[in-house]
Design a protein around this motif. Structure first.
Motif, PDB file in Angstrom:
ATOM      1  N   MET A   1       0.835  -1.187   0.000  1.00  0.00           N
ATOM      2  CA  MET A   1       0.000   0.000   0.000  1.00  0.00           C
ATOM      3  C   MET A   1       0.873   1.242   0.000  1.00  0.00           C
ATOM      4  N   PRO A   2       0.427   2.293  -0.661  1.00  0.00           N
ATOM      5  CA  PRO A   2       1.208   3.514  -0.645  1.00  0.00           C
ATOM      6  C   PRO A   2       1.237   4.146   0.730  1.00  0.00           C
ATOM      7  N   ILE A   3       2.373   4.703   1.078  1.00  0.00           N
ATOM      8  CA  ILE A   3       2.532   5.315   2.400  1.00  0.00           C
ATOM      9  C   ILE A   3       2.627   6.829   2.230  1.00  0.00           C
ATOM     10  N   TYR A   4       1.733   7.560   2.885  1.00  0.00           N
ATOM     11  CA  TYR A   4       1.750   9.015   2.821  1.00  0.00           C
ATOM     12  C   TYR A   4       2.660   9.535   3.929  1.00  0.00           C
ATOM     13  N   GLN A   5       3.710  10.253   3.534  1.00  0.00           N
ATOM     14  CA  GLN A   5       4.708  10.715   4.481  1.00  0.00           C
ATOM     15  C   GLN A   5       4.801  12.237   4.435  1.00  0.00           C
ATOM     16  N   PRO A   6       4.145  12.962   5.327  1.00  0.00           N
ATOM     17  CA  PRO A   6       4.214  14.421   5.287  1.00  0.00           C
ATOM     18  C   PRO A   6       5.524  14.947   5.850  1.00  0.00           C
ATOM     19  N   HIS A   7       6.156  15.863   5.104  1.00  0.00           N
ATOM     20  CA  HIS A   7       7.321  16.608   5.605  1.00  0.00           C
ATOM     21  C   HIS A   7       8.382  15.696   6.208  1.00  0.00           C
ATOM     22  N   ASP A   8       9.019  14.863   5.353  1.00  0.00           N
ATOM     23  CA  ASP A   8      10.013  13.925   5.857  1.00  0.00           C
ATOM     24  C   ASP A   8      11.208  14.622   6.507  1.00  0.00           C
ATOM     25  N   SER A   9      11.472  15.884   6.139  1.00  0.00           N
ATOM     26  CA  SER A   9      12.648  16.576   6.668  1.00  0.00           C
ATOM     27  C   SER A   9      12.428  17.102   8.077  1.00  0.00           C
ATOM     28  N   ILE A  10      11.195  17.129   8.533  1.00  0.00           N
ATOM     29  CA  ILE A  10      10.878  17.661   9.857  1.00  0.00           C
ATOM     30  C   ILE A  10      10.962  16.541  10.892  1.00  0.00           C
ATOM     31  N   PRO A  11      11.627  16.771  12.037  1.00  0.00           N
ATOM     32  CA  PRO A  11      11.657  15.738  13.067  1.00  0.00           C
ATOM     33  C   PRO A  11      10.241  15.335  13.466  1.00  0.00           C
ATOM     34  N   HIS A  12      10.023  14.046  13.573  1.00  0.00           N
ATOM     35  CA  HIS A  12       8.681  13.568  13.886  1.00  0.00           C
ATOM     36  C   HIS A  12       8.768  12.248  14.626  1.00  0.00           C
ATOM     37  N   SER A  13       7.648  11.840  15.190  1.00  0.00           N
ATOM     38  CA  SER A  13       7.542  10.534  15.826  1.00  0.00           C
ATOM     39  C   SER A  13       6.880   9.571  14.855  1.00  0.00           C
ATOM     40  N   ARG A  14       7.348   8.350  14.892  1.00  0.00           N
ATOM     41  CA  ARG A  14       6.729   7.308  14.087  1.00  0.00           C
ATOM     42  C   ARG A  14       5.705   6.604  14.962  1.00  0.00           C
ATOM     43  N   ILE A  15       4.462   6.543  14.489  1.00  0.00           N
ATOM     44  CA  ILE A  15       3.361   6.017  15.285  1.00  0.00           C
ATOM     45  C   ILE A  15       2.793   4.768  14.619  1.00  0.00           C
ATOM     46  N   ARG A  16       2.517   3.776  15.417  1.00  0.00           N
ATOM     47  CA  ARG A  16       1.861   2.553  14.929  1.00  0.00           C
ATOM     48  C   ARG A  16       0.436   2.518  15.473  1.00  0.00           C
ATOM     49  N   LEU A  17      -0.518   2.299  14.579  1.00  0.00           N
ATOM     50  CA  LEU A  17      -1.932   2.263  14.937  1.00  0.00           C
ATOM     51  C   LEU A  17      -2.458   0.834  14.895  1.00  0.00           C
ATOM     52  N   THR A  18      -3.129   0.436  15.975  1.00  0.00           N
ATOM     53  CA  THR A  18      -3.840  -0.840  16.041  1.00  0.00           C
ATOM     54  C   THR A  18      -5.337  -0.545  15.969  1.00  0.00           C
ATOM     55  N   ILE A  19      -6.054  -1.275  15.124  1.00  0.00           N
ATOM     56  CA  ILE A  19      -7.466  -0.974  14.872  1.00  0.00           C
ATOM     57  C   ILE A  19      -8.329  -2.193  15.196  1.00  0.00           C
ATOM     58  N   GLU A  20      -9.400  -1.942  15.921  1.00  0.00           N
ATOM     59  CA  GLU A  20     -10.391  -2.976  16.228  1.00  0.00           C
ATOM     60  C   GLU A  20     -11.785  -2.383  16.042  1.00  0.00           C
ATOM     61  N   CYS A  21     -12.745  -3.233  15.708  1.00  0.00           N
ATOM     62  CA  CYS A  21     -14.132  -2.789  15.573  1.00  0.00           C
ATOM     63  C   CYS A  21     -15.039  -3.699  16.392  1.00  0.00           C
ATOM     64  N   SER A  22     -16.210  -3.170  16.734  1.00  0.00           N
ATOM     65  CA  SER A  22     -17.185  -3.941  17.512  1.00  0.00           C
ATOM     66  C   SER A  22     -18.581  -3.644  16.995  1.00  0.00           C
ATOM     67  N   GLY A  23     -19.381  -4.701  16.837  1.00  0.00           N
ATOM     68  CA  GLY A  23     -20.780  -4.539  16.473  1.00  0.00           C
ATOM     69  C   GLY A  23     -21.021  -4.005  15.074  1.00  0.00           C
ATOM     70  N   LEU A  24     -20.215  -4.427  14.099  1.00  0.00           N
ATOM     71  CA  LEU A  24     -20.390  -3.962  12.727  1.00  0.00           C
ATOM     72  C   LEU A  24     -21.700  -4.478  12.140  1.00  0.00           C
ATOM     73  N   GLN A  25     -22.194  -3.771  11.130  1.00  0.00           N
ATOM     74  CA  GLN A  25     -23.375  -4.228  10.415  1.00  0.00           C
ATOM     75  C   GLN A  25     -23.072  -5.518   9.656  1.00  0.00           C
ATOM     76  N   LYS A  68      -0.894  -3.692  11.260  1.00  0.00           N
ATOM     77  CA  LYS A  68      -0.696  -2.397  11.916  1.00  0.00           C
ATOM     78  C   LYS A  68      -0.462  -1.316  10.863  1.00  0.00           C
ATOM     79  N   ILE A  69      -0.888  -0.115  11.165  1.00  0.00           N
ATOM     80  CA  ILE A  69      -0.708   1.019  10.263  1.00  0.00           C
ATOM     81  C   ILE A  69       0.314   1.965  10.874  1.00  0.00           C
ATOM     82  N   GLU A  70       1.404   2.197  10.165  1.00  0.00           N
ATOM     83  CA  GLU A  70       2.431   3.112  10.653  1.00  0.00           C
ATOM     84  C   GLU A  70       2.411   4.405   9.853  1.00  0.00           C
ATOM     85  N   THR A  71       2.538   5.500  10.546  1.00  0.00           N
ATOM     86  CA  THR A  71       2.584   6.804   9.892  1.00  0.00           C
ATOM     87  C   THR A  71       3.309   7.784  10.803  1.00  0.00           C
TER      88      THR A  71
END
Length: 570
Positions: A1-25, A68-71
């Motif tokens: 999947m393509p990764i969107y990386q805003p402002h790579d030259s700016i110091p930033h934190s790398r974040i990993r997202l975990t996703i869960e759902c409950s009661g979907l249709q 996991k989604i990293e951005t």
């Protein structure tokens, strides 16, 4: 999947997202919905860019996505995000062909700033947010440490482990889990099953630190001791709570069973026989040490592209913009050529009838059979423009010969030289030599080689997704041999709205991992970084515009100052 990386030259934190759902249709009649989640971030141009997507979970209205989604997280910016949940019921790549289950709109700051960096909100559809109607979503944000590229190696053993089998000593295995930001434990690795033993010794486990604990060596870990059963649920024997730091030295851990009626019962011990953290060389270290990326380009000259002079032809030389072949060459080549010092690329065509009357599935694009190399991206474009008027479009669409040529080039790479080949195949049609191509890819999987396939036009590219190998490893129909590693990436240009920069991100995202994976598998270490004098020459005066060789190419294509037509909004 393509990764969107805003402002790579700016110091930033790398974040990993975990996703869960409950009661979907539930949108399926005879089963349950098969949800997947697409994560998007709004760019500075106001368009939504895909950050990543989870896997599809079959028949589950309460999915806990493993992907996991990293951005990047930039504190100083408002990073608008949306999480779209779809019920995937077919092979179509178009989301409009699948049932929309709901969405959640928020910001990265909203996720990070939530209690425990864990955001829980109801999903929304046309009637607004409604947890009872559409379900809810949990998003957990965790920071990835800079040490996350390292590898955690550990060998466990057991001593006098309890068993629930009436006969025998039990079939033991371990499950290693880490504690997430919301306090729950999730599996990160498990050992093999050792049959009929209370004192098992398991094989070495190798777990990326990023997966084990996101680089936090004090993160709580759990080791579950399990007794495997062939026909019934596996038995839980007990557990050990510890951290990665606790296991860095050989030691014994007492196995305990929480909430047991007999908490003092001896359930045995888990023993750490060996443990170390091994630094995994990164793509940056290989490249900065002198590893070059050599590019080979192969262009489809089959008749299905339509006659060159037809404005509907995929090879039509439009005086007002680039065709899809030119866009793909420019978008991918302009990134890869930065990693090749001599700018010498090999350029081929396939499926064309040469002026001699011979139909070839691997011919030099520059017409020189003794030297297929051209200089830079502009050289590829020039050779393509020349060949398209001298070579008759023919067929069929065969890949095997092109891949074997790349295979041959890769086999000549010998230490101490460090080099890696990326073969870019641009095609408009369905492959006709699938079995031979799979055989060639299987042979190539042990070579310093990656294959990128870009599909142009509106053809059915079903077989290409098979070559990608994301669903199942490729296996040779000739000898049953499987690929040693995944080296193929395919993308249909139309799915990216003919967006060149997005194409480059999509098809090149896996190259760093494939390169480092090959080097590690062959125990090839990065070379020392070259020493550079501090007395560097001043930069060229900033004048704006395209680099000289790109501008020359635009002039050759009669584009002058007219840019290619703008990409359609996704």
């Amino acid at each position: 999947m393509p990764i969107y990386q805003p402002h790579d030259s700016i110091p930033h934190s790398r974040i990993r997202l975990t996703i869960e759902c409950s009661g979907l249709q539930n949108k399926d009649t005879f089963s349950k919905s098969d949800p997947t989640c697409i994560v998007q971030m709004k760019g500075q141009d106001g368009r939504w860019n895909e950050v990543g997507r989870t896997e599809k979970v079959n028949n589950d209205l309460n999915p806990k996505f493993k992907t996991k989604i990293e951005t990047d997280y930039l504190f100083e910016e408002v990073q608008d995000m949306q999480f779209l949940v779809y019920d995937i019921d077919g092979a179509s790549a178009k989301l409009d062909d699948h049932d929309f289950l709901g969405s959640l709109s928020t910001t990265m700051g909203g996720i990070v700033g939530a209690r425990g960096s864990c955001l829980i909100k109801p999903l929304s559809k046309t009637k607004g947010a409604d947890e009872k109607r559409y379900g809810s979503m949990k998003i957990i944000a965790e920071e990835v440490s800079s040490a996350s590229g390292d590898l955690f190696k550990i060998r466990f053993a057991g001593a006098k482990l309890a068993s629930k089998d009436w006969m025998g000593k039990g079939d033991k295995y371990l499950v290693l889990k880490r504690q997430r930001g919301d306090g729950a434990f999730e599996e990160v690795a498990k050992t093999e099953v050792v049959k009929n033993s209370k004192d098992p010794t398991w094989n070495m486990l190798e777990v990326p630190v990023a997966k084990l604990n996101l680089g936090n060596m004090a993160c709580p870990l759990m080791i579950e001791v399990m007794d495997w059963n062939s026909v019934s649920a596996h038995d839980f024997i007990g557990q050990v709570l510890c951290t990665a730091n606790d296991m860095l030295q050989p030691r014994h851990f007492k196995v305990e069973k929480p909430n047991s009626k007999n908490p003092g019962k001896d359930r045995g011990e888990v023993i750490v026989q060996f443990c170390e953290v091994v630094h995994q060389p990164t793509f940056f270290e290989y490249v900065s040490g002198g590893c070059e990326i050599n590019v080979m380009v192969a262009i489809d000259f089959t008749a299905s592209n339509k006659p060159v002079k037809d404005p509907n032809s995929l090879h039509y030389m439009n005086p007002n913009g680039w065709n899809q072949y030119q866009q793909a060459i420019m978008s991918v080549g302009e990134i890869l050529d930065k990693y090749n010092q001599d700018q010498q690329f090999e350029a081929y065509g396939f499926g064309g009838k040469l002026p001699s009357g011979q139909v070839s599935h691997c011919f030099a694009l520059n017409g020189n059979s003794s030297s297929q190399t051209v200089h830079g991206v502009q050289g590829i474009l020039d050779a393509y423009q020349s060949s398209i008027v001298n070579v008759e479009l023919y067929g069929p669409t065969n890949f095997a010969s092109i891949i074997e040529a790349a295979n041959s080039a890769a086999s000549k790479i010998r230490p101490p030289k460090q080099s890696y080949i990326v073969l870019l195949i641009i095609t408009d049609g369905e492959i006709t030599d699938l079995d031979q191509t799979i055989d060639a890819i299987v042979r190539a999987s042990g070579m310093p080689l990656s294959i990128v396939i870009v599909g142009v036009g509106g053809a059915d590219f079903h077989a290409m997704t098979q070559l990608d190998g994301d669903d199942a490893p490729l296996t040779s129909q000739t000898n049953g041999q499987r690929v040693q590693r995944d080296i193929v990436q395919f993308v249909a240009f139309r799915d990216l709205k003919n967006d060149g920069p997005r194409l480059a991100k999509e098809v090149l995202a896996e190259i760093p991992g494939q390169l480092t994976g090959y080097m590690r598998a062959h125990n090839i270490k990065p070379m020392p970084r070259a020493q550079v004098s501090s007395n560097w020459a001043p930069p060229q005066a900033a004048g704006g515009g395209a680099p000289a060789h790109v501008q020359q190419g635009m002039d050759n294509l009669n584009l002058h100052n007219q840019p290619p037509p703008p990409a359609a909004a996704p």
